[in-house]
Design a protein around this motif. Structure first.
Motif, PDB file in Angstrom:
ATOM      1  N   VAL A   9     -20.017  59.057 -58.679  1.00  0.00           N
ATOM      2  CA  VAL A   9     -20.357  60.727 -58.337  1.00  0.00           C
ATOM      3  C   VAL A   9     -19.083  61.286 -57.385  1.00  0.00           C
ATOM      4  O   VAL A   9     -19.521  60.394 -56.459  1.00  0.00           O
ATOM      5  CB  VAL A   9     -22.623  61.041 -58.713  1.00  0.00           C
ATOM      6  N   PRO A  10     -18.190  61.806 -57.792  1.00  0.00           N
ATOM      7  CA  PRO A  10     -17.732  61.958 -57.109  1.00  0.00           C
ATOM      8  C   PRO A  10     -17.829  62.909 -55.838  1.00  0.00           C
ATOM      9  O   PRO A  10     -18.991  63.711 -55.411  1.00  0.00           O
ATOM     10  CB  PRO A  10     -15.978  63.447 -57.263  1.00  0.00           C
ATOM     11  N   SER A  11     -17.215  62.156 -54.898  1.00  0.00           N
ATOM     12  CA  SER A  11     -17.786  62.145 -53.089  1.00  0.00           C
ATOM     13  C   SER A  11     -16.006  63.158 -51.955  1.00  0.00           C
ATOM     14  O   SER A  11     -15.042  63.181 -53.540  1.00  0.00           O
ATOM     15  CB  SER A  11     -17.790  61.300 -52.183  1.00  0.00           C
ATOM     16  N   ASN A  12     -16.509  64.023 -51.792  1.00  0.00           N
ATOM     17  CA  ASN A  12     -14.709  64.676 -50.865  1.00  0.00           C
ATOM     18  C   ASN A  12     -14.207  63.742 -50.624  1.00  0.00           C
ATOM     19  O   ASN A  12     -12.889  63.418 -50.623  1.00  0.00           O
ATOM     20  CB  ASN A  12     -15.813  65.489 -49.474  1.00  0.00           C
ATOM     21  N   SER A  13     -14.771  62.484 -50.454  1.00  0.00           N
ATOM     22  CA  SER A  13     -14.184  61.333 -49.983  1.00  0.00           C
ATOM     23  C   SER A  13     -12.594  60.903 -50.398  1.00  0.00           C
ATOM     24  O   SER A  13     -12.088  60.482 -50.378  1.00  0.00           O
ATOM     25  CB  SER A  13     -14.276  60.600 -48.956  1.00  0.00           C
ATOM     26  N   ALA A  14     -13.631  60.908 -51.945  1.00  0.00           N
ATOM     27  CA  ALA A  14     -13.292  60.375 -52.988  1.00  0.00           C
ATOM     28  C   ALA A  14     -12.598  61.334 -53.318  1.00  0.00           C
ATOM     29  O   ALA A  14     -11.302  60.582 -54.140  1.00  0.00           O
ATOM     30  CB  ALA A  14     -13.940  59.951 -53.795  1.00  0.00           C
ATOM     31  N   ARG A  15     -12.690  61.778 -53.191  1.00  0.00           N
ATOM     32  CA  ARG A  15     -11.509  62.935 -53.901  1.00  0.00           C
ATOM     33  C   ARG A  15     -10.360  63.381 -52.547  1.00  0.00           C
ATOM     34  O   ARG A  15      -9.314  63.221 -54.051  1.00  0.00           O
ATOM     35  CB  ARG A  15     -12.340  64.711 -53.872  1.00  0.00           C
ATOM     36  N   GLY A  16     -10.461  63.602 -51.596  1.00  0.00           N
ATOM     37  CA  GLY A  16      -9.463  63.104 -50.856  1.00  0.00           C
ATOM     38  C   GLY A  16      -8.322  61.848 -51.278  1.00  0.00           C
ATOM     39  O   GLY A  16      -7.426  61.812 -50.842  1.00  0.00           O
ATOM     40  N   LEU A  17      -9.484  60.927 -51.155  1.00  0.00           N
ATOM     41  CA  LEU A  17      -8.132  59.871 -51.622  1.00  0.00           C
ATOM     42  C   LEU A  17      -7.376  59.291 -52.693  1.00  0.00           C
ATOM     43  O   LEU A  17      -6.162  58.625 -52.777  1.00  0.00           O
ATOM     44  CB  LEU A  17      -9.210  58.210 -51.539  1.00  0.00           C
ATOM     45  N   ALA A  18      -8.217  60.280 -54.140  1.00  0.00           N
ATOM     46  CA  ALA A  18      -7.739  59.651 -55.308  1.00  0.00           C
ATOM     47  C   ALA A  18      -6.632  60.787 -54.929  1.00  0.00           C
ATOM     48  O   ALA A  18      -5.257  60.781 -55.838  1.00  0.00           O
ATOM     49  CB  ALA A  18      -8.259  60.828 -56.689  1.00  0.00           C
ATOM     50  N   VAL A  19      -6.549  62.325 -54.293  1.00  0.00           N
ATOM     51  CA  VAL A  19      -5.198  63.182 -54.233  1.00  0.00           C
ATOM     52  C   VAL A  19      -4.365  63.188 -53.216  1.00  0.00           C
ATOM     53  O   VAL A  19      -3.246  63.761 -52.931  1.00  0.00           O
ATOM     54  CB  VAL A  19      -5.084  64.271 -55.440  1.00  0.00           C
ATOM     55  N   ARG A  20      -4.656  62.179 -52.426  1.00  0.00           N
ATOM     56  CA  ARG A  20      -4.359  62.721 -50.991  1.00  0.00           C
ATOM     57  C   ARG A  20      -4.371  63.667 -50.801  1.00  0.00           C
ATOM     58  O   ARG A  20      -3.362  63.854 -49.396  1.00  0.00           O
ATOM     59  CB  ARG A  20      -2.791  61.572 -51.498  1.00  0.00           C
ATOM     60  N   ARG A  21      -5.664  64.023 -50.584  1.00  0.00           N
ATOM     61  CA  ARG A  21      -5.260  65.592 -49.622  1.00  0.00           C
ATOM     62  C   ARG A  21      -6.390  65.707 -48.300  1.00  0.00           C
ATOM     63  O   ARG A  21      -7.025  65.104 -48.978  1.00  0.00           O
ATOM     64  CB  ARG A  21      -6.023  66.653 -51.455  1.00  0.00           C
ATOM     65  N   ALA A  22      -6.240  67.015 -48.087  1.00  0.00           N
ATOM     66  CA  ALA A  22      -7.392  66.851 -46.399  1.00  0.00           C
ATOM     67  C   ALA A  22      -8.202  67.561 -46.741  1.00  0.00           C
ATOM     68  O   ALA A  22      -9.310  67.894 -46.124  1.00  0.00           O
ATOM     69  CB  ALA A  22      -5.967  67.916 -45.460  1.00  0.00           C
ATOM     70  N   GLY A  23      -8.194  68.062 -47.852  1.00  0.00           N
ATOM     71  CA  GLY A  23      -9.597  69.118 -48.334  1.00  0.00           C
ATOM     72  C   GLY A  23      -9.621  70.355 -47.654  1.00  0.00           C
ATOM     73  O   GLY A  23      -9.979  71.169 -47.482  1.00  0.00           O
ATOM     74  N   ILE A  24      -7.750  71.072 -47.496  1.00  0.00           N
ATOM     75  CA  ILE A  24      -8.156  72.507 -46.802  1.00  0.00           C
ATOM     76  C   ILE A  24      -6.588  73.031 -47.682  1.00  0.00           C
ATOM     77  O   ILE A  24      -6.097  72.213 -48.153  1.00  0.00           O
ATOM     78  CB  ILE A  24      -7.132  72.459 -45.111  1.00  0.00           C
ATOM     79  N   VAL A  25      -7.549  74.505 -48.176  1.00  0.00           N
ATOM     80  CA  VAL A  25      -6.132  75.263 -48.609  1.00  0.00           C
ATOM     81  C   VAL A  25      -6.167  75.909 -47.562  1.00  0.00           C
ATOM     82  O   VAL A  25      -6.339  76.891 -46.948  1.00  0.00           O
ATOM     83  CB  VAL A  25      -6.727  75.858 -49.858  1.00  0.00           C
ATOM     84  N   GLY A  26      -4.401  76.886 -47.106  1.00  0.00           N
ATOM     85  CA  GLY A  26      -4.008  78.051 -46.067  1.00  0.00           C
ATOM     86  C   GLY A  26      -4.323  79.558 -47.610  1.00  0.00           C
ATOM     87  O   GLY A  26      -4.125  79.576 -48.304  1.00  0.00           O
ATOM     88  N   LEU A  27      -4.362  80.438 -46.751  1.00  0.00           N
ATOM     89  CA  LEU A  27      -4.347  82.046 -47.020  1.00  0.00           C
ATOM     90  C   LEU A  27      -3.244  82.478 -46.115  1.00  0.00           C
ATOM     91  O   LEU A  27      -3.777  82.278 -45.176  1.00  0.00           O
ATOM     92  CB  LEU A  27      -5.620  81.574 -47.139  1.00  0.00           C
ATOM     93  N   LEU A  28      -2.413  82.720 -46.784  1.00  0.00           N
ATOM     94  CA  LEU A  28      -1.536  83.668 -45.236  1.00  0.00           C
ATOM     95  C   LEU A  28      -1.379  85.076 -46.577  1.00  0.00           C
ATOM     96  O   LEU A  28      -1.156  85.342 -47.398  1.00  0.00           O
ATOM     97  CB  LEU A  28       0.094  83.072 -45.821  1.00  0.00           C
ATOM     98  N   PHE A  29      -2.216  86.194 -44.890  1.00  0.00           N
ATOM     99  CA  PHE A  29      -1.570  87.576 -45.472  1.00  0.00           C
ATOM    100  C   PHE A  29      -0.880  88.237 -44.466  1.00  0.00           C
ATOM    101  O   PHE A  29      -0.624  87.391 -43.149  1.00  0.00           O
ATOM    102  CB  PHE A  29      -3.119  88.009 -45.404  1.00  0.00           C
ATOM    103  N   PRO A  30      -0.203  89.325 -44.774  1.00  0.00           N
ATOM    104  CA  PRO A  30       0.403  89.932 -43.614  1.00  0.00           C
ATOM    105  C   PRO A  30      -0.655  90.712 -42.688  1.00  0.00           C
ATOM    106  O   PRO A  30      -2.055  91.299 -43.137  1.00  0.00           O
ATOM    107  CB  PRO A  30       0.987  91.136 -44.346  1.00  0.00           C
ATOM    108  N   ASP A  31      -0.490  90.736 -41.542  1.00  0.00           N
ATOM    109  CA  ASP A  31      -1.100  91.585 -40.439  1.00  0.00           C
ATOM    110  C   ASP A  31      -0.564  93.130 -40.873  1.00  0.00           C
ATOM    111  O   ASP A  31       0.686  93.851 -40.330  1.00  0.00           O
ATOM    112  CB  ASP A  31      -0.372  90.823 -39.292  1.00  0.00           C
TER     113      ASP A  31
END
Length: 354
Positions: free
Chosen positions: A49-71
């Motif tokens: 069963v995949p876990s967050n830590s396993a997913r991050g290790l598999a693709v070397r990810r921090a588990g955070i996506v950024g969203l930029l929008f204009p003020d």
């Protein structure tokens, strides 16, 4: 069999990479049905069963996506100029991210500080969703060399980047054609958003197309500019009526927030909607249903835009070499009383440019 299986064992048994295993387990794209079957069979046999830590290790990810929008609050009128559209996009982005256990880092860019802020955010996230007018094309190209970038609701981003948007031109064309064909309006004005906004540019283009098809005069530029805010729409409507010898039969407004402000301006001038001037908006925010008269508008899938932008970003993270994706969602014409329609609300789908 070991007590606890790993993503590496699933990958070896199914004959694919760990990145593909990760994509399959979060219902991503870029693989065949046979590959999906092999991965799911291997995972079931290994009781993995995949876990967050396993997913991050598999693709070397921090588990955070950024969203930029204009003020949108650069004029200091936050209470009057609530960025409701942005709020709905953020909600959709959060829904997609939390579904796979990721977090969303949200930041608002402002003028020349946008590049520095984007660099700072890029250093903390796995990838970025960037809304129109948040960064220049040059900055987008620069940031995309560091992290994957999906551009949202912009017509001018570098063509190699993934894109998600709505059919702004088609929606504006449909609502203008309705005013002309169903109600017989001929003298129609257009109040746009910020001059540099791709959404506003596309909506004005759709307005002009409908006017041209009907054989009516096509303006070279919008009749007013309201900055996509309620206060701006109120100012633009006052300016429009003060500057014309004859008031228009109808006004197509570039978004609902401006249309609500325009409605307030008309009310203060004791002009009736739609008896004296018909009025339409764009977006179909909740307020559009509750103002009086209820606002005829174009519904665009605001939450879906944010949700699909994050999904496209997650797919890009899982498969960096996949072909570029461009998603354009159709809009819907929503008929209410502000244009002169009577009876129950009617909804008609516009043509999609997907």
């Amino acid at each position: 069999m070991p007590d606890r299986s790993t993503i590496y064992e699933v990958a070896r048994r199914s004959g694919v990479s760990t990145a593909t295993v990760s994509r399959v387990m979060r219902d991503g794209t870029g693989f065949s049905g046979e590959t999906r079957r092999r991965v799911l069979t291997a995972a079931r046999e290994l009781r993995w069963v995949p876990s967050n830590s396993a997913r991050g290790l598999a693709v070397r990810r921090a588990g955070i996506v950024g969203l930029l929008f204009p003020d949108l609050d650069q004029a200091g009128e936050a209470e009057k100029e609530s960025p409701l559209y942005v709020d709905q996009v953020i909600r959709g982005a959060e829904r997609a991210a939390t579904a796979v256990g990721d977090a969303v880092l949200i930041a608002a860019t402002r003028n020349t500080s946008g590049h520095e802020l984007a660099l700072s955010v890029a250093g903390k996230v796995d990838g970025l969703v960037v809304m129109a007018r948040s960064l220049s094309d040059r900055d987008l190209a620069s940031i995309s060399r560091s992290v994957p970038v999906v551009v949202l609701a912009t017509g001018s981003a570098p063509r190699r980047l993934d894109f998600v948007g709505a059919d702004n031109r088609g929606g504006a064309r449909e609502i203008t054609a309705h005013l002309i064909g169903a109600h017989g309006y001929r003298d129609i004005a257009f109040i746009g958003g910020p001059a540099r906004s791709p959404d506003s540019i596309e909506r004005f283009a759709g307005f002009c197309e409908a006017m041209a098809v009907a054989g009516l005069p096509v303006p070279r530029e919008p009749d007013g500019e309201g900055g996509f805010t309620e206060a701006g729409g109120e100012r633009a409507m006052h300016a429009l009526l003060a500057g014309q010898r004859h008031r228009p039969h109808a006004v197509v407004v570039g978004n609902d927030e401006m249309a609500v402000g325009a409605l307030a301006a008309l009310r203060s001038l004791r002009l009736r909607v739609p008896a004296d001037i018909a009025l339409t908006g764009f977006d179909d925010i909740a307020t559009a249903r509750h103002v009086r008269p209820a606002l005829t508008t174009v519904r665009q899938p605001m939450r879906d835009l944010g949700e699909h932008a994050v999904r496209v970003l997650l797919d890009r993270l899982a498969d960096p070499g996949a072909p570029r994706r461009s998603l354009t969602f159709p809009t819907e014409l929503v008929l209410r009383r502000s244009c002169g329609t009577h009876g129950r609300t009617a909804v008609a789908s516009t043509r999609s440019t997907t």
